[in-house]
Design a protein around this motif. Structure first.
Motif, PDB file in Angstrom:
ATOM      1  N   TRP A 123       0.821  -1.213   0.000  1.00  0.00           N
ATOM      2  CA  TRP A 123       0.000   0.000   0.000  1.00  0.00           C
ATOM      3  C   TRP A 123       0.851   1.258   0.000  1.00  0.00           C
ATOM      4  CZ3 TRP A 123      -4.548   0.798  -1.671  1.00  0.00           C
ATOM      5  CH2 TRP A 123      -5.478  -0.232  -1.656  1.00  0.00           C
ATOM      6  N   MET A 124       2.007   1.216   0.669  1.00  0.00           N
ATOM      7  CA  MET A 124       2.924   2.355   0.599  1.00  0.00           C
ATOM      8  C   MET A 124       3.356   2.603  -0.842  1.00  0.00           C
ATOM      9  SD  MET A 124       5.244   1.511   3.963  1.00  0.00           S
ATOM     10  CE  MET A 124       6.509   2.653   3.452  1.00  0.00           C
ATOM     11  N   GLN A 125       3.691   1.527  -1.555  1.00  0.00           N
ATOM     12  CA  GLN A 125       4.134   1.690  -2.941  1.00  0.00           C
ATOM     13  C   GLN A 125       2.998   2.175  -3.827  1.00  0.00           C
ATOM     14  OE1 GLN A 125       7.118  -0.673  -4.606  1.00  0.00           O
ATOM     15  NE2 GLN A 125       6.125  -0.985  -6.582  1.00  0.00           N
ATOM     16  N   ARG A 126       1.776   1.682  -3.598  1.00  0.00           N
ATOM     17  CA  ARG A 126       0.652   2.123  -4.439  1.00  0.00           C
ATOM     18  C   ARG A 126       0.436   3.632  -4.322  1.00  0.00           C
ATOM     19  NH1 ARG A 126      -4.335  -2.219  -4.479  1.00  0.00           N
ATOM     20  NH2 ARG A 126      -3.132  -4.016  -5.217  1.00  0.00           N
ATOM     21  N   ILE A 127       0.444   4.133  -3.080  1.00  0.00           N
ATOM     22  CA  ILE A 127       0.225   5.560  -2.880  1.00  0.00           C
ATOM     23  C   ILE A 127       1.384   6.350  -3.497  1.00  0.00           C
ATOM     24  CG2 ILE A 127      -0.052   7.375  -1.155  1.00  0.00           C
ATOM     25  CD1 ILE A 127      -2.406   5.423  -1.341  1.00  0.00           C
ATOM     26  N   ALA A 128       2.610   5.918  -3.212  1.00  0.00           N
ATOM     27  CA  ALA A 128       3.780   6.617  -3.742  1.00  0.00           C
ATOM     28  C   ALA A 128       3.811   6.573  -5.266  1.00  0.00           C
ATOM     29  CB  ALA A 128       5.049   6.004  -3.164  1.00  0.00           C
ATOM     30  N   GLN A 129       3.449   5.429  -5.839  1.00  0.00           N
ATOM     31  CA  GLN A 129       3.459   5.275  -7.293  1.00  0.00           C
ATOM     32  C   GLN A 129       2.482   6.224  -7.959  1.00  0.00           C
ATOM     33  OE1 GLN A 129       3.421   1.188  -9.311  1.00  0.00           O
ATOM     34  NE2 GLN A 129       1.284   1.796  -9.484  1.00  0.00           N
ATOM     35  N   ASP A 130       1.245   6.268  -7.442  1.00  0.00           N
ATOM     36  CA  ASP A 130       0.231   7.143  -8.035  1.00  0.00           C
ATOM     37  C   ASP A 130       0.625   8.612  -7.912  1.00  0.00           C
ATOM     38  OD1 ASP A 130      -1.242   4.877  -8.605  1.00  0.00           O
ATOM     39  OD2 ASP A 130      -2.459   5.023  -6.799  1.00  0.00           O
ATOM     40  N   TRP A 131       1.161   8.977  -6.733  1.00  0.00           N
ATOM     41  CA  TRP A 131       1.526  10.382  -6.526  1.00  0.00           C
ATOM     42  C   TRP A 131       2.737  10.761  -7.371  1.00  0.00           C
ATOM     43  CZ3 TRP A 131      -1.695  13.702  -4.711  1.00  0.00           C
ATOM     44  CH2 TRP A 131      -1.257  14.999  -4.435  1.00  0.00           C
ATOM     45  N   LEU A 132       3.681   9.829  -7.541  1.00  0.00           N
ATOM     46  CA  LEU A 132       4.844  10.105  -8.367  1.00  0.00           C
ATOM     47  C   LEU A 132       4.444  10.351  -9.822  1.00  0.00           C
ATOM     48  CD1 LEU A 132       7.921  10.238  -8.791  1.00  0.00           C
ATOM     49  CD2 LEU A 132       7.904   7.739  -9.061  1.00  0.00           C
ATOM     50  N   VAL A 133       3.539   9.517 -10.337  1.00  0.00           N
ATOM     51  CA  VAL A 133       3.080   9.688 -11.724  1.00  0.00           C
ATOM     52  C   VAL A 133       2.350  11.019 -11.884  1.00  0.00           C
ATOM     53  CG1 VAL A 133       1.498   8.794 -13.476  1.00  0.00           C
ATOM     54  CG2 VAL A 133       2.966   7.231 -12.222  1.00  0.00           C
ATOM     55  N   LEU A 134       1.503  11.356 -10.909  1.00  0.00           N
ATOM     56  CA  LEU A 134       0.765  12.612 -10.986  1.00  0.00           C
ATOM     57  C   LEU A 134       1.729  13.798 -10.928  1.00  0.00           C
ATOM     58  CD1 LEU A 134      -2.187  13.635 -11.147  1.00  0.00           C
ATOM     59  CD2 LEU A 134      -2.130  13.878  -8.662  1.00  0.00           C
ATOM     60  N   SER A 135       2.771  13.712 -10.096  1.00  0.00           N
ATOM     61  CA  SER A 135       3.732  14.815  -9.992  1.00  0.00           C
ATOM     62  C   SER A 135       4.610  14.918 -11.237  1.00  0.00           C
ATOM     63  CB  SER A 135       4.606  14.641  -8.743  1.00  0.00           C
ATOM     64  OG  SER A 135       5.390  13.471  -8.838  1.00  0.00           O
ATOM     65  N   LEU A 136       4.888  13.807 -11.893  1.00  0.00           N
ATOM     66  CA  LEU A 136       5.722  13.829 -13.102  1.00  0.00           C
ATOM     67  C   LEU A 136       4.965  14.318 -14.326  1.00  0.00           C
ATOM     68  CD1 LEU A 136       7.676  10.443 -12.747  1.00  0.00           C
ATOM     69  CD2 LEU A 136       8.635  12.746 -12.518  1.00  0.00           C
ATOM     70  N   THR A 137       3.646  14.025 -14.375  1.00  0.00           N
ATOM     71  CA  THR A 137       2.872  14.324 -15.584  1.00  0.00           C
ATOM     72  C   THR A 137       1.766  15.354 -15.384  1.00  0.00           C
ATOM     73  OG1 THR A 137       1.273  12.540 -15.179  1.00  0.00           O
ATOM     74  CG2 THR A 137       3.288  11.962 -16.382  1.00  0.00           C
ATOM     75  N   GLY A 138       1.232  15.457 -14.162  1.00  0.00           N
ATOM     76  CA  GLY A 138       0.092  16.332 -13.914  1.00  0.00           C
ATOM     77  C   GLY A 138      -1.197  15.835 -14.533  1.00  0.00           C
ATOM     78  N   SER A 139      -1.282  14.557 -14.835  1.00  0.00           N
ATOM     79  CA  SER A 139      -2.427  14.012 -15.581  1.00  0.00           C
ATOM     80  C   SER A 139      -3.071  12.852 -14.829  1.00  0.00           C
ATOM     81  CB  SER A 139      -1.977  13.539 -16.962  1.00  0.00           C
ATOM     82  OG  SER A 139      -2.982  12.801 -17.607  1.00  0.00           O
ATOM     83  N   SER A 140      -4.394  12.926 -14.624  1.00  0.00           N
ATOM     84  CA  SER A 140      -5.139  11.803 -14.058  1.00  0.00           C
ATOM     85  C   SER A 140      -5.171  10.634 -15.025  1.00  0.00           C
ATOM     86  CB  SER A 140      -6.572  12.230 -13.713  1.00  0.00           C
ATOM     87  OG  SER A 140      -6.581  13.192 -12.684  1.00  0.00           O
ATOM     88  N   ALA A 141      -5.159  10.938 -16.329  1.00  0.00           N
ATOM     89  CA  ALA A 141      -5.130   9.861 -17.322  1.00  0.00           C
ATOM     90  C   ALA A 141      -3.843   9.050 -17.208  1.00  0.00           C
ATOM     91  CB  ALA A 141      -5.275  10.433 -18.730  1.00  0.00           C
ATOM     92  N   PRO A 171      -0.930   3.840   3.653  1.00  0.00           N
ATOM     93  CA  PRO A 171      -1.104   5.194   3.131  1.00  0.00           C
ATOM     94  C   PRO A 171      -0.637   6.278   4.083  1.00  0.00           C
ATOM     95  CG  PRO A 171      -3.042   3.868   2.688  1.00  0.00           C
ATOM     96  CD  PRO A 171      -2.183   3.065   3.613  1.00  0.00           C
ATOM     97  N   ALA A 172      -0.861   6.078   5.397  1.00  0.00           N
ATOM     98  CA  ALA A 172      -0.422   7.086   6.359  1.00  0.00           C
ATOM     99  C   ALA A 172       1.097   7.220   6.360  1.00  0.00           C
ATOM    100  CB  ALA A 172      -0.927   6.714   7.755  1.00  0.00           C
ATOM    101  N   VAL A 173       1.786   6.078   6.386  1.00  0.00           N
ATOM    102  CA  VAL A 173       3.247   6.122   6.359  1.00  0.00           C
ATOM    103  C   VAL A 173       3.739   6.679   5.030  1.00  0.00           C
ATOM    104  CG1 VAL A 173       5.343   4.724   6.462  1.00  0.00           C
ATOM    105  CG2 VAL A 173       3.432   4.210   7.986  1.00  0.00           C
ATOM    106  N   ALA A 174       3.085   6.275   3.934  1.00  0.00           N
ATOM    107  CA  ALA A 174       3.481   6.783   2.615  1.00  0.00           C
ATOM    108  C   ALA A 174       3.326   8.300   2.546  1.00  0.00           C
ATOM    109  CB  ALA A 174       2.645   6.115   1.528  1.00  0.00           C
ATOM    110  N   GLY A 175       2.223   8.815   3.107  1.00  0.00           N
ATOM    111  CA  GLY A 175       2.025  10.266   3.113  1.00  0.00           C
ATOM    112  C   GLY A 175       3.124  10.995   3.860  1.00  0.00           C
ATOM    113  N   LEU A 176       3.515  10.434   5.008  1.00  0.00           N
ATOM    114  CA  LEU A 176       4.600  11.053   5.783  1.00  0.00           C
ATOM    115  C   LEU A 176       5.924  11.007   5.024  1.00  0.00           C
ATOM    116  CD1 LEU A 176       3.785   9.652   9.355  1.00  0.00           C
ATOM    117  CD2 LEU A 176       3.433  11.993   8.519  1.00  0.00           C
TER     118      LEU A 176
END
Length: 528
Positions: free
Chosen positions: A129-147, A258-263
């Motif tokens: 779950w840490m990786q899932r949250i980090a992965q989604d946020w990393l992609v969003l920060s790299l591209t700015g796209s929900s798609a 998710p909590a640890v990933a957010g921190l």
């Protein structure tokens, strides 16, 4: 997680004779015609069932045609020798409903092998779950796209869509424990590679795409192996409880991960979340190595042969009590479970609250899912009417949440959405496993997971496009409406197959919807 070499020297479980159940594919329950697993024996015939039992679609599967009634002379059906009656029928699998209701919520943890499995998964699931949250946020920060987030999700589940059924065939042939050692190690290496790229500052979005696809390839074999291995660890009597606790385990990890990933994301960066996930796989690998093969419940592996994939599909196609729950979770998994797309968009675009809000949404949904899993562990049966009701409620709650005007109201709605979504998942999973012959379980569960997870390559990019084009609220509401429509339609189909009709009425001043036998209505009309 295994059926290692020592498993074949263990005594067969008391519920059935493994030598009688697995002599050959022709008599091992691989054919609906000879296994006694046709709807006529898997459920309760409306013609002979008590009306109170028929009122549940799960107990009202129609009788099979005369051509598929079995061959009693070749495969005598005795309570001790038939896997169809010992394990595949919800009516007879495991202890009686009264015994199940009185059993402990954590009774399957008394089994040493399952306890090792459970503890290893607590650690590994938290890292996942840490990786899932980090992965989604990393992609969003790299591209700015929900798609782009949707594409990442699609790539992770695309292998399940393409190769899921073949993974089930392999799982039925291979020993489970060595198989799981390989798949868990592969996912660990993927997490460590992504950590290295991110921490070194060389990560690009295509690296994340490749890592997601690699995890998906390992999941093709890992998921059906883990699902079917549960019954080998605990036996049929504890299967319902163990499946529910597996879900509770996974969802409790959603509270911490998710909590640890957010921190970590806000404090030191996403790379550390990937690193901790890679290291977390040490726990399940150690647990697998410490298991005692002699204490596993023997399930003889299916020998290599031609047509095994088609055989599995024919088996499911001839079982309405299997195919309709699988169809329902397919719709909900494709259109209703795209939370990485929606929640990241709500956190970033709708409420402008950043990664902390995204982590909060996932944590509150995990809290609801954990509650739903524990409630499922207390229930003694997996009824299809519970599945339909939970699916309708899940879709309705998504529509309501889509219109939530404030961040806190939206966040609070994640709790009941988590309860309803987990109830759908556990109820469908348990009902399918308990109704399936052990010799076919790998292929059936591979089909289940392929439909449930494999729809994401279609649903996630579509939902991501709708979310980018029309906003998160429209995308979220669309997913809820599709889930509601699918649940309602399949509920009516199951009712018709079971000879039932929908009854609308009032009970103690409140509206009540239930299924009642058609025969009763016709008799009442005849007396008018």
């Amino acid at each position: 997680m295994s059926s290692g070499p020592g498993a074949h020297s263990a005594p067969a479980p008391a519920t059935h004779d493994s030598s009688a159940a697995h002599d050959s594919p022709a008599t091992a329950g691989t054919s609906p015609a000879t296994a006694g697993t046709s709807p006529a024996t898997a459920g309760t015939s409306p013609a002979t069932a008590d009306p109170a039992q028929v009122a549940d679609p799960a107990q009202a599967t129609p009788a099979s045609p005369p051509a598929t009634t079995g061959t009693p002379a070749a495969t005598p059906q005795t309570p001790s020798a038939s896997p169809a009656t010992a394990e595949t029928s919800p009516a007879t699998a495991g202890p009686s409903p009264r015994a199940q209701r009185s059993s402990s919520m954590f009774s399957s943890l008394k089994v040493r092998n399952y306890r090792l499995f459970f503890m290893g998964q607590v650690v590994s699931n938290t890292g996942t779950w840490m990786q899932r949250i980090a992965q989604d946020w990393l992609v969003l920060s790299l591209t700015g796209s929900s798609a782009a987030v949707g594409i990442t999700t699609a790539l992770q589940f695309l292998p399940m869509l393409l190769f899921g059924l073949y993974g089930g065939v392999l799982v039925d042939r291979l020993p489970k424990r060595p198989t799981l050692l390989v798949t868990q190690a592969a996912m660990a290496l993927t997490g460590l590679a992504l950590a290295f790229l991110t921490l070194s500052g060389h990560v690009h979005v295509w690296h994340v795409y490749v890592a997601a696809f690699a995890v998906g390839l390992a999941t093709v074999v890992d998921n059906p192996a883990r699902q079917s291995f549960v019954s080998e660890m605990v036996g049929p009597g504890q299967l319902q409880n163990a499946v529910s606790l597996n879900s509770a385990n996974f969802q409790s990890a959603r509270l911490v991960g998710p909590a640890v990933a957010g921190l970590l994301i806000t404090g030191v960066g996403t790379g550390w979340a990937f690193l901790l996930n890679g290291l977390s796989f040490v726990a399940p690998i150690v647990g697998l190595l410490l298991m005692r093969g002699r204490e596993l419940h023997v399930v003889q592996r299916t020998p290599r042969g031609k047509g095994q994939l088609r055989e599995g599909l024919r088996y499911v196609a001839g079982r309405p009590d299997l195919i309709w729950p699988i169809v329902l979770v397919g719709f909900i998994g494709t259109f209703g479970f795209n939370f990485p797309v929606w929640l990241s968009a709500y956190a970033d675009d709708t409420f402008h609250a950043g990664a902390g809000a995204y982590s909060l949404f996932n944590t509150l949904m995990a809290l609801g899912s954990l509650a739903g899993a524990l409630l499922a562990a207390r229930r003694g049966t997996a009824r299809l009417r519970v599945l339909i009701a939970a699916a309708v409620a899940f879709g309705a709650l998504e529509v309501v949440a889509a219109a939530a005007p404030s961040l806190w109201l939206f966040a609070l709605l994640m709790v009941p959405i988590g309860i309803a979504g987990l109830t759908v998942n556990v109820t469908a999973n348990t009902s399918v496993q308990m109704a399936t012959d052990p010799a076919m379980r790998g292929r059936v569960m591979a089909l289940f997971m392929m439909v449930f997870m494999g729809g994401s390559p279609v649903g996630a990019p579509l939902v991501g496009w709708v979310t980018d084009s029309y906003g998160p609220r429209i995308g979220f509401a669309l997913g809820g409406l599709v889930s509601m429509a699918a649940a309602t339609t399949i509920g009516l189909v199951l009712a018709r197959l079971g000879g039932l009709r929908v009854s609308l009425g009032w009970h103690r001043g409140a509206p009540r919807v239930r299924f009642v036998p058609r025969a009763r209505t016709e008799e009442q009309l005849a007396t008018v």
